[in-house]
Design a protein around this motif. Structure first.
Motif, PDB file in Angstrom:
ATOM      1  N   GLY A  81       0.783  -1.230   0.000  1.00  0.00           N
ATOM      2  CA  GLY A  81       0.000   0.000   0.000  1.00  0.00           C
ATOM      3  C   GLY A  81       0.810   1.273   0.000  1.00  0.00           C
ATOM      4  N   PHE A  82       2.147   1.174  -0.083  1.00  0.00           N
ATOM      5  CA  PHE A  82       2.991   2.363  -0.105  1.00  0.00           C
ATOM      6  C   PHE A  82       3.924   2.311  -1.311  1.00  0.00           C
ATOM      7  CE2 PHE A  82       1.926   1.747   4.367  1.00  0.00           C
ATOM      8  CZ  PHE A  82       1.480   3.009   4.725  1.00  0.00           C
ATOM      9  N   PHE A  83       4.010   3.420  -2.058  1.00  0.00           N
ATOM     10  CA  PHE A  83       4.829   3.476  -3.260  1.00  0.00           C
ATOM     11  C   PHE A  83       5.650   4.760  -3.281  1.00  0.00           C
ATOM     12  CE2 PHE A  83       1.645   0.415  -4.377  1.00  0.00           C
ATOM     13  CZ  PHE A  83       2.312  -0.504  -5.176  1.00  0.00           C
ATOM     14  N   ALA A 274      -3.327  -4.219  -6.509  1.00  0.00           N
ATOM     15  CA  ALA A 274      -3.464  -3.622  -7.839  1.00  0.00           C
ATOM     16  C   ALA A 274      -2.634  -2.350  -7.985  1.00  0.00           C
ATOM     17  CB  ALA A 274      -4.940  -3.353  -8.160  1.00  0.00           C
ATOM     18  N   GLY A 275      -1.373  -2.425  -7.528  1.00  0.00           N
ATOM     19  CA  GLY A 275      -0.459  -1.311  -7.750  1.00  0.00           C
ATOM     20  C   GLY A 275      -0.918  -0.021  -7.098  1.00  0.00           C
ATOM     21  N   LEU A 276      -0.952   1.042  -7.904  1.00  0.00           N
ATOM     22  CA  LEU A 276      -1.275   2.373  -7.382  1.00  0.00           C
ATOM     23  C   LEU A 276      -2.761   2.573  -7.111  1.00  0.00           C
ATOM     24  CD1 LEU A 276       0.938   4.578  -9.754  1.00  0.00           C
ATOM     25  CD2 LEU A 276       1.490   3.800  -7.447  1.00  0.00           C
ATOM     26  N   THR A 277      -3.598   1.597  -7.474  1.00  0.00           N
ATOM     27  CA  THR A 277      -5.039   1.833  -7.426  1.00  0.00           C
ATOM     28  C   THR A 277      -5.631   1.748  -6.017  1.00  0.00           C
ATOM     29  OG1 THR A 277      -5.610  -0.481  -7.847  1.00  0.00           O
ATOM     30  CG2 THR A 277      -5.264   0.926  -9.760  1.00  0.00           C
ATOM     31  N   PHE A 515     -10.763  13.987  -6.974  1.00  0.00           N
ATOM     32  CA  PHE A 515      -9.908  13.298  -7.946  1.00  0.00           C
ATOM     33  C   PHE A 515      -8.835  12.474  -7.240  1.00  0.00           C
ATOM     34  CE2 PHE A 515     -11.847  16.751 -10.098  1.00  0.00           C
ATOM     35  CZ  PHE A 515     -11.901  16.441 -11.452  1.00  0.00           C
ATOM     36  N   GLY A 516      -8.708  11.216  -7.618  1.00  0.00           N
ATOM     37  CA  GLY A 516      -7.614  10.368  -7.169  1.00  0.00           C
ATOM     38  C   GLY A 516      -6.471  10.476  -8.175  1.00  0.00           C
ATOM     39  N   ILE A 517      -5.486  11.313  -7.880  1.00  0.00           N
ATOM     40  CA  ILE A 517      -4.428  11.596  -8.847  1.00  0.00           C
ATOM     41  C   ILE A 517      -3.633  10.334  -9.188  1.00  0.00           C
ATOM     42  CG2 ILE A 517      -2.307  12.907  -9.256  1.00  0.00           C
ATOM     43  CD1 ILE A 517      -4.860  14.596  -9.387  1.00  0.00           C
ATOM     44  N   ASP A 518      -3.358   9.488  -8.207  1.00  0.00           N
ATOM     45  CA  ASP A 518      -2.570   8.284  -8.455  1.00  0.00           C
ATOM     46  C   ASP A 518      -3.312   7.310  -9.370  1.00  0.00           C
ATOM     47  OD1 ASP A 518      -0.320   8.699  -6.259  1.00  0.00           O
ATOM     48  OD2 ASP A 518      -2.250   9.159  -5.342  1.00  0.00           O
ATOM     49  N   ARG A 519      -4.610   7.198  -9.193  1.00  0.00           N
ATOM     50  CA  ARG A 519      -5.391   6.306 -10.059  1.00  0.00           C
ATOM     51  C   ARG A 519      -5.442   6.839 -11.494  1.00  0.00           C
ATOM     52  NH1 ARG A 519     -10.593   3.722  -6.919  1.00  0.00           N
ATOM     53  NH2 ARG A 519      -9.405   2.583  -5.322  1.00  0.00           N
ATOM     54  N   ILE A 520      -5.563   8.143 -11.628  1.00  0.00           N
ATOM     55  CA  ILE A 520      -5.540   8.737 -12.967  1.00  0.00           C
ATOM     56  C   ILE A 520      -4.175   8.501 -13.611  1.00  0.00           C
ATOM     57  CG2 ILE A 520      -5.668  10.909 -14.255  1.00  0.00           C
ATOM     58  CD1 ILE A 520      -7.671  11.882 -12.100  1.00  0.00           C
ATOM     59  N   PHE A 521      -3.105   8.673 -12.839  1.00  0.00           N
ATOM     60  CA  PHE A 521      -1.735   8.420 -13.309  1.00  0.00           C
ATOM     61  C   PHE A 521      -1.616   6.979 -13.817  1.00  0.00           C
ATOM     62  CE2 PHE A 521       2.467   6.730 -12.540  1.00  0.00           C
ATOM     63  CZ  PHE A 521       3.351   7.714 -12.927  1.00  0.00           C
TER      64      PHE A 521
END
Length: 681
Positions: A81-83, A274-277, A515-521
């Protein structure tokens, strides 16, 4: 919940989708002007979506190898959960935030604040997060180290059932309906669904516990004594509500207006995956747009009302039907989208996502189900983007009514109403306690009397009406500062009197795009990634991946490549490069350079992986004529131009003021180094 609730649900919502009126979950009839079955055209399925799952492994390997992002604390084994974002990832993320600010804060004339990441207990108690910010969790009964978020596990199980080769249409509808409702079920409903489908622990096959609540906030003590309880904020929105009155003053006490905040939020996710999601620390960009609750029209709505969107309304979800396409104007007029301001924010969200490179064919707006929406919300839509993990919520756009401001006003004893001066004073009848009653209340509760009296005097008219009704049949309890006080009819006397009103006071409603910036990324990377065919020579063992960022989103705007290391050591190149990099810096253009001994083709490929839109090659001819070759990433076409004109051309190309094709009219061009230069045309 009865054993046949699924069948009942399907039948119920199929009738609703057919246009027959039914009561909402709150008991109120639907406000839609026409049946949802008559709205819009079926949305055509977007072709090519299977490539996201097919490319996932290659893309993840590229992102990690080129350090767009990777697990945090990786040298210690990482924590789920941390990136950490590396240099190119950090640059892209900052470019997304910069584009978001331009699209919303600048273009929509919003105010912006920056509040703290740690919030004290009373703030999040008032907002409801302490009591209600929970997800349902289940755990393996024989291995208690295995936890699962109940709704996500249910979605996974239904997805697997929908893949069955012998699936009937009735089963498809049932499984689809259950999947769509997964995060809207109550605790008891989830338990019944898990029992109905005999859902086991996915890793061991063991039985699972009944679902139970888990609060997602990270607690933290404040101060050396640790006596003040705090939490890492679970959202940026609360910092805006706490500063509403000061922002209203900054806006010259005018309504409507919006306030934005970009920053970190923290949620102790049950099962990060699921990565950054699904992270435990992530970046949000939120807007709270304050409006008159009786007038949610938007002055710019007419500019966007013909925009066609893919809408997945709640009736269609529950009836296992497909999304529809329709204009936002039609959606608002029919009541499908509650009001113009909400509809305007939906369109602005769509335009933002497409402007940064998200494929419009894989964007839809899903309406929250009646059981999924907060009790105070008027309407909520999620912008979902399709990718390797299916449809992913990336933006939530909600009409939150006046819940948050009312909650903080009551808890902090602070007036957060908006006061609108009336052109003509009006008289109205109001309910209030008498002066004598105020004195009696102060006597009855002694040292707490003043506090109780002031609490009663500040109740709204609806609350006073309710209190009067309770007192007619006995006593009534009121809670003030965590204490409960019992009012009796003897000391609580009401009167109705005429009051001249020159000001209309009301608590503003709020439209919130979050907006979830990481999910958009993460979604953006999937949408822009593609692989080039490998060289026929067979020397290329690695996939030639390309990230086709829009120039404004790319981590670097230009790669500087001396053709040979002998050039990079030449004083003429060193002097010209130094002057050129200063030009780029003055224009705000980021760049990278690669002076390694690798072939020019391999260096082009390296920079294509980073998504750099242009590469400037300095060859031996440059040392004589001061001309360079500029290559465009996606077409791989090249132009030849004087170095002194390159920085300005790059600025114009990055800003969109000039197209790549237009440059062919000014400069010689060719497809590859094996071809002769074609004259400008």
């Amino acid at each position: 919940m009865s054993g046949d609730f699924l069948e009942t649900s399907l039948k119920y919502y199929s009738l609703q989708a057919g246009g027959k009126p039914v009561a909402s979950s709150s008991g109120a009839s639907s406000s839609r002007a026409v049946p949802t079955a008559d709205l819009g055209e079926p949305a055509p399925p977007a072709a090519g979506g299977d490539r996201f799952a097919r490319n996932q492994k290659e893309l993840l390997e590229l992102a990690k190898r080129r350090f767009f992002y990777r697990p945090a604390f990786d040298i210690y084994g990482g924590v789920a959960g941390f990136f950490t974002y590396g240099p190119p990832g950090c640059a892209v993320k900052n470019n997304l935030i910069r584009a978001w600010r331009q699209h919303f804060v600048i273009s929509e004339h919003l105010l912006e604040v920056e509040d703290t990441c740690i919030m004290p207990h009373p703030v999040l108690k008032a907002s409801g997060h302490v009591d209600r910010f929970n997800d349902f969790m289940v755990k393996d009964v024989l291995d208690e180290s295995k936890f699962f978020r109940a709704d996500k596990l249910l979605e996974d199980v239904m997805e697997e059932k929908l893949k069955a080769a012998d699936l009937t249409e009735a089963q498809r509808q049932e499984y689809t309906s259950v999947r769509n409702q997964a995060d809207a079920y109550s605790q008891s409903e989830l338990a019944a669904v898990f029992k109905k489908y005999a859902i086991k622990s996915p890793e061991s096959g063991n039985d699972l516990s009944d679902p139970y609540e888990f609060n997602l906030m990270f607690p933290t003590p404040i101060g050396p004594g640790g006596y003040l309880q705090g939490y890492l904020r679970p959202e940026t929105a609360q910092g805006i509500f706490l500063n509403y009155k000061y922002c209203l003053e900054q806006n010259a006490n005018r309504l409507p207006f919006g306030v934005a905040q970009v920053g970190r939020s923290f949620r102790n996710e049950i099962a990060p995956r699921a990565g950054l999601t699904r992270q435990r620390e992530f970046t949000q960009a939120e807007i709270e747009y304050f409006v008159n609750p009786k007038n949610k029209d938007h002055p710019k709505f007419k500019n966007v009302e013909n925009t066609v969107l893919t809408l997945f309304h709640s009736d269609a979800q529950l009836a296992a039907k497909d999304p529809v396409q329709m204009t936002v104007g039609e959606a608002v007029r029919s009541g499908l989208i509650n009001n113009e301001t909400l509809g305007f924010m939906v369109v602005r969200t769509f335009l933002f996502l497409t402007s940064v490179g998200v494929n419009k064919d894989f964007i839809r707006f899903r309406q929250h189900l009646p059981t999924e929406m907060a009790h105070y919300a008027a309407d909520c839509w999620d912008a979902e983007i399709f990718g390797s993990y299916g449809w992913l919520e990336c933006v939530g756009i909600a009409d939150r009514s006046a819940f948050d401001l009312n909650a903080h006003s009551k808890a902090a004893k602070c007036d957060l109403t908006y006061k609108e001066t009336l052109e003509k004073p009006i008289e109205r009848e109001v309910l209030a306690i008498t002066k004598k009653s105020g004195v009696e209340i102060m006597k009855a509760f002694k040292k707490d009397g003043k506090m109780v009296k002031e609490h009663v005097e500040t109740l709204s008219q609806d609350e006073l009406e309710s209190l009067e009704k309770q007192l007619k049949s006995g006593s009534a309890d009121v809670e003030v500062d965590g204490k409960t006080f019992t009012l009796t009819p003897a000391i609580t006397i009401f009167e109705r009197k005429m009051e001249k009103q020159t000001v209309n006071a009301f608590t503003p409603g709020v439209i919130e795009p979050s907006f979830g910036i990481d999910r958009i990324f993460s979604s953006l990377l999937e949408h822009i990634y593609y692989a080039r065919p490998k060289d026929e020579s067979g020397d290329d063992k690695q996939t030639r991946g390309v990230l086709a960022f829009a120039p404004s989103s790319a981590p670097y705007k230009c790669a500087i490549l001396p053709l040979d290391q002998r050039i990079s050591r030449d004083e003429r190149y060193i002097s010209a490069f130094s002057a050129f990099r200063q030009e780029l810096g003055a224009l705000g253009l980021s760049y990278t350079s690669d002076e390694s001994g690798a072939t020019i083709g391999r260096r082009y490929a390296r920079n294509d992986e980073l998504g750099i839109p242009y590469a400037a090659t300095f060859d031996f001819d440059f040392l004589e004529d001061q001309h360079v070759t500029l290559r465009e990433r996606d077409t791989m076409w090249q132009i030849r131009l004087p170095l002194k004109e390159l920085a300005e051309l790059l600025r114009n190309l990055i800003s969109g003021e000039q197209t790549w094709e237009a440059a062919f009219k000014r400069y010689p061009h060719r497809k590859s180094s094996n071809e002769e230069w074609a004259a400008p045309c």
